[in-house]
Structure formats: structure tokens, C-alpha cells
Design an enzyme around this catalytic site. Structure first.
Site, mmCIF file in Angstrom:
data_model
loop_
_atom_site.group_PDB
_atom_site.id
_atom_site.type_symbol
_atom_site.label_atom_id
_atom_site.label_comp_id
_atom_site.label_asym_id
_atom_site.label_seq_id
_atom_site.Cartn_x
_atom_site.Cartn_y
_atom_site.Cartn_z
ATOM 1 N N ASP A 82 0.823 -1.208 0.000
ATOM 2 C CA ASP A 82 0.000 0.000 0.000
ATOM 3 C C ASP A 82 0.861 1.263 0.000
ATOM 4 O O ASP A 82 1.946 1.301 0.615
ATOM 5 C CB ASP A 82 -0.924 0.011 1.213
ATOM 6 C CG ASP A 82 -2.046 -1.012 1.094
ATOM 7 O OD1 ASP A 82 -2.227 -1.564 -0.015
ATOM 8 O OD2 ASP A 82 -2.737 -1.257 2.094
ATOM 9 N N ASP A 84 1.642 3.956 1.561
ATOM 10 C CA ASP A 84 1.727 4.773 2.769
ATOM 11 C C ASP A 84 2.924 4.288 3.572
ATOM 12 O O ASP A 84 3.689 3.436 3.123
ATOM 13 C CB ASP A 84 0.428 4.696 3.581
ATOM 14 C CG ASP A 84 0.027 3.267 3.936
ATOM 15 O OD1 ASP A 84 0.892 2.356 3.849
ATOM 16 O OD2 ASP A 84 -1.144 3.053 4.301
#
Length: 823
Positions: A82, A84
């Protein structure tokens, strides 16, 4: 053609991407984090640069080995965790585990569509070690705070309590709001509502607005009656009419925090539930003939920015579906909040052409409702403003002595609905001063939405009625999920991506409870907060926590070194740790001594606190152990609470059995304790609440494997279990098996019901040879997302609904249990 390995976090995401890439690509899922700090030790070398002692997470060795094996076969390795900080940490850990490889790249997939995936792979980047260091600093910081402070709570309060850098501040906000409510003193005030009519009907309402040019403030009934008399005697006329065209702009598309707030307001979802559903929408939903499709962009973002392609698609849809009047000349652009990363787009549909009503047939209701919310918010953000014709009429002619009185009527008419045709933002609680009336008709803000009749300056106004209404100011409202998320964000505490876990933790730990959708601190929560505020005031200070988030952001940007940030934190923290015992001793010595005498030794009784609440204890403790429950009068006077006595005598000595409270709740105990230690479980009569002894042990048809005597179904401090009827000669006990096989490979045990520290969980019957366990009742069904052989029941305390979820950390699969029944 060479082969490529793509590593993502979740199996659902892997399947969706695999559909788009096809041959030449091997897609594997890490199923969340693969490497972390050890569970049962600090795992941080504070003396040597805060070096973390990372270990492979239990059960992830096989996953890592498969990734490493496939990496050796591949020409290119794309790490697509992901986009992030947590994803960057996963990517870095996997890259380090793979070791030397000629081509390892980092790709960020912000929406799981064919075009976005192809574009990400065509433009790979490198691992961002600054982002990884920011995640590492947060992880180490939280571990130090938790592992150093939590034992202090265990010694002071007892039990396996936890403290957290963000969760403890959230609890503090809830506790301080409760203190505000308790300290609040209502103040009386009045308002005057006048029913009036101009030259043309209909009648309308005006309120006393000003007294002598100042805002009207009416403190009591006497003042109200005098003003009523003055208005009733006056010849009223229109003093001024002001007409304005008002415009209401649409709200920006969702960021993580506003998505959580709005889903709470409009759908009643907890932050945790919202993020779980959004994760599924992002990773891909099976849309029948279309296969698995990622329906929204990445949901962990603090940017309201939309890509040019997305804006063009949304504007095209608006022009087609609603017409030119609803399409602004230029795209709407929204400012970003302070500290926003702006690395990702806002949360939006990956393809605006996938209308909510068309995809709803392929999704469960909760998922469809969230998608509709996201779709409407994104589309409406690019529509024209709503327009109102607003009218304000001031009415004069009344006087109280020499002081002029002004009545005011307001009205507005919607002349163009604009974005509101599609979407209206939800609202939180009104300000504390806005309250319901005490007696009489309630009057809300909707009064001003009504149109006013045609009026002009100088028109005579007829008074039909003056209605004085009494009010009392109200305390600030308790936090809801939406308002607590809003408070955390406004104060800079934590990050929106962590709010869901924070709000779930403070309920799961019993520091707060949700009643009618609002957070109330428990006694345990208030007691823990009192200890932490006294011992570590800066650590759970709102300003300190917000400043630390800024430092972590600077680490992520490469402007600060993560070790230096931790060094600056640890020096004052270590001093607080050293001083904590003395501070706690002061708290313990600050007792409320009562006039009540101990019935055993005659010493004064004092009010003390524990994790279960306040109680009376003998000041001669530990020589005299004589705790008692108590009640308080309205003036705060303490009285010993009368003991409840059982109708049945003690089965061992014949003495009286009285109700006592322990860490696992109420129970009957013999009054002759400690000479007689007999106890019985308690049940409450639903009719009158009277305590009655629980049913005796139940005989089963199962035999004891040691002595062949019948096994009894018993209820103990850790819940139900099977015990030998030959006790105490035979002490054989065993858990209650569920019939569901243990999911650990090679294990032949069954999952069995167990209870520890008041919580029921399910673990392998072959413990300690097999240490598998899960918190929820097992469901004999493989996970459709990751293939794990067992699912479990999960009661969502925030929404009071039973769910079926995957117990595998990082999978995230969850569905309503009702869906299973319907199927």
C-alpha cells in the site's frame, strides 16, 4: 519475455491485479506485515541508537520464503504494498529479506484499475527509506511508551492494562469532556417568539433580536414579562429589509478523516467498520460478468486533490446526467489542510461511470452504501453551488422605557439546488448553548428556511401573539465517533489512518464505552487517565503528541533523523519514569477518610479506587482486609452498602452466603471467610434483580480419561469447562470443544472454548503443543479472500452487530453474519 514478481499486501488485491496482468507476472500477497518487533519483549536497544530487534512474525516465514524463492526466478521484482508509511515498511522488510537482486523496484498503485496498474509498473520507483524511517520511529516510540508505562499501571491498578501515545490522549479527551459535563452549571435564559403579519399574508415568526442596539439577552422570567408587555403595547413597523443571494459551495471529496466522520453521521458506521469496507472497495469487488474490480482509490489519504483525468470524467458525467447549469465553468479546486502529505488523491470512485445503483446488486448492503457515499461526495464536489434568496427583516416600534427593541425575521428560498441535488453533508452536534426548550413548542434552525411574505420599509406589522420561552444552557455533548475523529484531527493527534484502530482500542480495553453512539469513560478509564496525567503529563499532552506527529512528518520528508527524534523524546521520558513511583505514592496517600469505622478492627474506613470502581477499605490495611461497597448521598456523604444475603446457606459450613464483587464480577462467598472459602456463581432474577445462586454443576455423558468417572459441566473464573466428578481426588479438567479442527498445519486438535481475564477465546485442544488461538467463535469455513481454513464470529461493539471475519492478521475479510443466514 522475462518474468516479473509483483508483491502486494492482501490476497484480494492480488487476485484483482492478476486479472489485469495475466501471463508473465507472478502475484503474491504478504498478508500484511511480515517482520515486526517481538511480541513479548521490548525489542529496542535504547542504549545503542534505539536499534530495533526485528523478527519474522509467527506464520510469515513460509510467506517470506515463497517470495524469496519466486524472486530468484524473476527478472524483475515489483514491491506494490500500500502507498503509505506502513506499506513502505513492508516493502523495505521484504526487499531486505530477498537480499541482492538485480532489479527490485517500488511501485505505488493508487487505484486498482487496468490503466493505473499498467502505468505504475511502467514507471517504477525506488524504496523510500525516509518514509520507512518515519514508520520505524513511530513503531519504536509506541513500543517504548507502551512497554515502559504499562507495567506501572499493572502495579498501581492491576491487570494487563496498556498505555499508548495516541490512545491515552484519546481517553484523556473523553475523560476531560466528562469532567466538563459534571462541572457544568445550567444557566437560565429566555427567548421571545412573536407571531406577526404584514400587509400581505401569511403570518410569520420574528424573534426579539436586539435590546438597545445590543444582542438580546433575557436572564429570567421577570425580564421576559416586561419585554412581552412592551412589545404588546407597541405599534410595530418594518424598519429595514435586506435581500441577498447566498451561495453554498459543495464539500471537497473525502479524505480519510472526513470519510470516517461522514460514514458515522450518515450511515452509523464505526471508523473501524468504515475502513474495513473501504479496504474491500479499494482492493476489488466481484461485479459478476466484469470480474473483480477496484471501485475506489486508496482510502488512506489527507489530500482533497483529484487527478486531471478524474476531474474530466466527473465533469463529463455531470454534463450528461444533470445538464450544463450544474457544471461550473472551471473545475472546483480545494485547499489542503496544514501538514497534508498530498501524495495521494482524495478518496473517489476509480471509474465514475460505475454508478452506485448499477453495482449495488453485486455487493452486500453496507458495502454498497459506502460506495454510494464516496461516489456522490466526489461527483458533487465538482458541481455548481446551491443558491438561495435570503431575506432579513428588522421590525421596530417597540420600546422598554427609553430603550428601543428590534425584532428580526429571517427567511430563505432555494432558487437553484446545484450540488445539493445530489449530496448534502451531515452535521454534528449543535454548539453547547443551543438547547431544547423547557416546556412549550420546540423551535429549531429550520424556521429561517421558510420564505417571508413581501414586505417593504415602513409597512405596518400586526402582532398576533408573543410566546416567551424558557431555556437552560446545556453542557458540551459527549463525543460521537465523528466528533472524536474531528477533535483528534483538529488537534493534530495521530494520523487519520490510525483513528479507526485508536477508537476501537479505547472501547476494547474498557477505558470507554459507547452508549447510544456516544463515548462515556468507564471508571477504569478515568482511573488510568488520572494516574497517567499525574505521572506522565507531557506524554499524554495534546500539544506534545501533535508536535511528535510533526517531527515524524519531517523524518518522512528527510529533514530530520529518526534516531535524533527518539533521543530528544527519551531523555525527559526517562526522568518521568524514574519519578513515577513517588508520584503514584502521593496519589495513593491522598485518600478520602470517612467517619465509618471498620467492623473488624475499629479503624477508619477510606475510599479507594481500583480498576473495578471505588470501594471502602480499612486504613489498617494490610493488617486488616475488610473491603466494602458503598453509596453516596446527593451531598457526597458515604454510606456502607447493605450486603445481599443468599436464601441458601453455605454448602460447606452452613454460614450465610453474601454477594461479593471480584475481577470477574459478582459471586456468593461465605461470610466465614477466610476460615471457609466456599463460593458460588450468581445469577440475577430478571424480574426483581435479586441475586440467586447459579445452577449446580451439570452431569454429562462423557467419561474422565483418567478415572472413568462422569465429567461435569462447570462454570469457573475462566468460564465454562469440563471437570471430573471425582474432584478433589481426580483433578482432570478439559475445555469445551467446538468440533472445528485446528487450522494449524499438521495439528490434529480441535478448537476449544476458553476464558482468561474475563474474555472468551478459542484455542487448540492440544495446547501447549499447539499454541494456535483466535478471539472469536470458530466458523468451519475457509476464508474466501486468503484461503485460511477457519473463519470466526466477531461482535462489533461499536455497531452492536455480529460479523463473520477472517482471523488472519492483514487479511481484513469481514461480512455480516446475517448474510450467512440469508444465504
Amino acid at each position: 519475455m522475462g518474468t516479473s514478481l509483483v508483491v502486494v499486501e492482501s490476497p484480494a488485491k492480488a487476485r484483482t491485479i492478476e486479472k489485469y496482468l495475466g501471463r508473465g507476472y507472478k502475484i503474491l500477497a504478504s498478508v500484511g506485515h511480515v517482520i515486526d518487533l517481538p511480541k513479548k519483549e521490548l525489542g529496542v536497544d535504547v542504549e545503542h541508537g534505539f536499534k530495533p530487534a526485528y523478527k519474522v512474525i509467527r506464520g510469515k516465514k513460509k510467506v517470506l520464503d515463497e517470495i524469496k524463492r519466486e524472486a530468484k526466478k524473476a527478472d524483475h521484482v515489483y514491491l506494490a504494498a500500500d502507498p503509505d508509511r506502513e506499506g513502505e515498511a513492508i516493502a523495505c522488510h521484504i526487499a531486505d529479506y530477498i537480499g541482492d537482486h538485480p532489479s527490485v523496484s517500488r511501485v505505488e498503485i493508487h487505484e486498482i484499475t487496468k490503466g493505473a496498474i499498467k502505468d505504475a509498473l511502467a514507471h517504477p520507483g525506488t524504496l523510500n527509506r525516509n518514509m520507512y524511517n518515519a514508520q520505524q520511529a513511530r513503531r519504536v516510540l509506541d513500543r517504548i511508551v507502551g512497554y515502559k508505562i504499562s507495567p506501572i499501571l499493572w502495579k498501581k491498578i492491576g491487570g494487563r492494562l496498556s498505555a499508548g501515545r495516541v490512545q491515552s490522549v484519546a481517553v484523556r479527551l473523553v475523560c476531560e469532556r466528562e469532567e466538563e459535563i459534571e462541572a457544568f452549571t445550567p444557566e437560565e435564559y429566555w427567548s421571545l417568539h412573536c407571531r406577526v403579519e404584514g400587509p400581505k399574508p401569511p403570518p410569520f415568526e420574528a424573534q426579539l433580536h436586539k435590546i438597545g442596539g445590543k444582542k438580546a439577552e433575557i436572564h429570567n422570567e421577570e425580564e421576559a414579562r416586561a419585554l412581552v408587555a412592551a412589545i404588546e403595547q407597541a405599534n410595530l413597523t418594518v424598519a429595514e429589509v435586506v435581500r441577498k443571494r447566498r451561495r453554498r459551495r459543495p464539500s471537497p471529496p473525502f479524505i480519510t478523516s472526513t470519510l470516517q466522520m461522514e460514514a458515522s453521521r450518515k450511515l452509523g458506521y464505526s471508523a473501524k467498520r468504515t475502513m474495513a469496507l473501504a479496504q474491500r472497495l479499494y482492493e476489488g469487488v466481484d461485479l459478476g460478468p466484469l470480474g473483480r474490480v477496484g471501485l475506489i482509490t486508496y482510502m488512506r489519504t489527507d489530500s482533497t486533490r483529484l487527478s486531471r483525468e478524474a476531474v474530466d470524467a466527473i465533469r463529463g458525467h455531470i454534463a450528461t446526467a444533470y445538464g450544463k447549469p450544474y457544471l461550473p465553468e472551471r473545475p472546483n479546486v480545494y485547499g489542503k489542510k496544514k501538514g497534508a502529505q498530498d501524495a495521494h488523491e482524495a478518496v473517489r470512485p476509480s471509474d465514475v461511470a460505475r454508478l452506485p445503483e448499477e453495482v449495488a446488486a453485486h455487493m452486500e448492503r453496507d458495502l454498497a452504501r459506502l460506495y454510494e457515499l464516496i461516489w456522490k461526495r466526489a461527483v458533487s464536489s465538482q458541481m455548481t453551488p446551491a443558491q438561495f434568496d435570503a431575506t432579513t427583516v428588522d421590525i421596530g416600534g417597540a420600546r422598554l422605557g427609553d430603550t428601543p427593541l428590534t425584532l428580526r425575521a429571517t427567511g430563505q428560498v432555494l432558487v437553484f439546488d446545484g450540488f445539493s441535488r445530489l449530496y448534502r453533508e451531515g452535521r454534528d452536534d449543535a454548539a453547547p448553548e443551543v438547547v431544547a426548550n423547557q416546556g412549550g413548542k420546540k423551535r429549531g434552525a429550520k424556521e429561517g428556511d421558510r420564505p417571508l411574505p413581501e414586505l417593504a420599509q415602513g409597512d405596518a406589522v400586526t402582532l398576533h401573539k408573543v410566546d416567551p420561552q424558557q431555556h437552560f444552557t446545556q453542557p458540551p455533548p459527549r463525543y460521537t465517533e465523528a466528533t472524536l475523529v474531528k477533535a483528534l484531527e483538529e488537534k493534530g493527534i495521530g494520523r487519520p489512518s490510525t483513528y479507526a484502530a485508536t477508537l476501537a482500542t479505547i472501547v476494547d480495553r474498557d477505558y470507554t464505552e459507547k452508549l447510544k453512539g456516544r463515548f462515556h469513560p468507564t471508571h477504569l478509564g478515568r482511573y488510568v487517565n488520572k494516574v497517567l496525567v499525574a505521572t506522565f503529563p507531557d506524554i499524554i499532552d495534546v500539544g506534545f503528541t501533535a508536535a511528535m506527529e510533526d517531527h515524524l512528518d519531517q523524518v518522512a520528508e528527510g529533514n530530520e533523523e529518526w534516531v535524533q527524534v527518539l533521543e530528544a523524546f527519551y531523555a525527559p521520558f526517562a526522568k518521568r519514569l524514574a519519578a513515577a513511583p513517588d508520584v503514584i505514592r502521593e496519589i495513593q496517600e491522598d485518600l478520602e477518610i470517612t467517619d465509618i469505622k471498620c467492623d473488624k478492627c475499629g479503624s477508619p474506613m477510606a475510599v479507594k479506587s481500583s480498576r473495578r470502581g471505588e470501594f471502602l477499605a480499612c486504613t489498617n490495611y494490610p493488617e486488616c482486609k475488610n473491603p466494602k461497597s458503598f453509596t453516596r448521598d446527593e451531598d457526597g456523604t458515604v454510606h456502607v452498602k447493605p450486603e445481599e444475603v443468599s436464601d441458601e446457606p453455605c454448602p460447606k459450613c452452613g454460614g450465610e452466603m453474601v454477594v461479593k464483587s471480584g475481577r470477574f464480577g459478582e459471586f456468593f462467598a461465605c461470610r466465614n471467610y477466610p476460615e471457609c472459602k466456599s463460593t458460588r456463581q450468581i445469577k440475577r432474577d430478571p424480574a426483581d434483580g435479586k441475586a440467586i445462586a447459579a445452577a449446580p454443576d451439570e452431569m454429562t455423558d462423557q467419561k474422565c480419561p483418567k478415572c472413568d468417572k462422569p465429567l461435569l459441566l462447570k462454570e469457573g473464573r475462566y468460564g465454562r469447562f469440563l471437570g471430573c466428578s471425582g474432584y478433589p481426588k481426580c483433578r482432570h479438567i478439559e475445555p469445551i470443544k467446538t468440533g472445528v479442527p485446528c487450522p494449524e498445519e499438521g495439528c490434529e486438535g480441535e478448537l476449544a472454548e476458553r476464558r482468561y481475564r474475563g474474555r472468551t477465546f478459542y484455542s487448540c485442544s492440544n495446547y501447549p503443543k499447539c499454541k494456535y488461538s483466535q478471539p472469536g467463535k470458530p466458523v468451519a469455513e475457509a476464508c474466501p479472500e486468503c484461503g485460511f481454513p477457519v473463519l470466526m464470529e466477531h461482535h462489533d461493539k461499536h455497531e452492536d452487530v455480529l460479523m463473520v471475519a477472517c482471523p488472519t492478521k492483514g487479511c481484513g475479510y469481514m461480512r455480516a453474519a446475517e448474510a450467512e443466514a440469508a444465504a
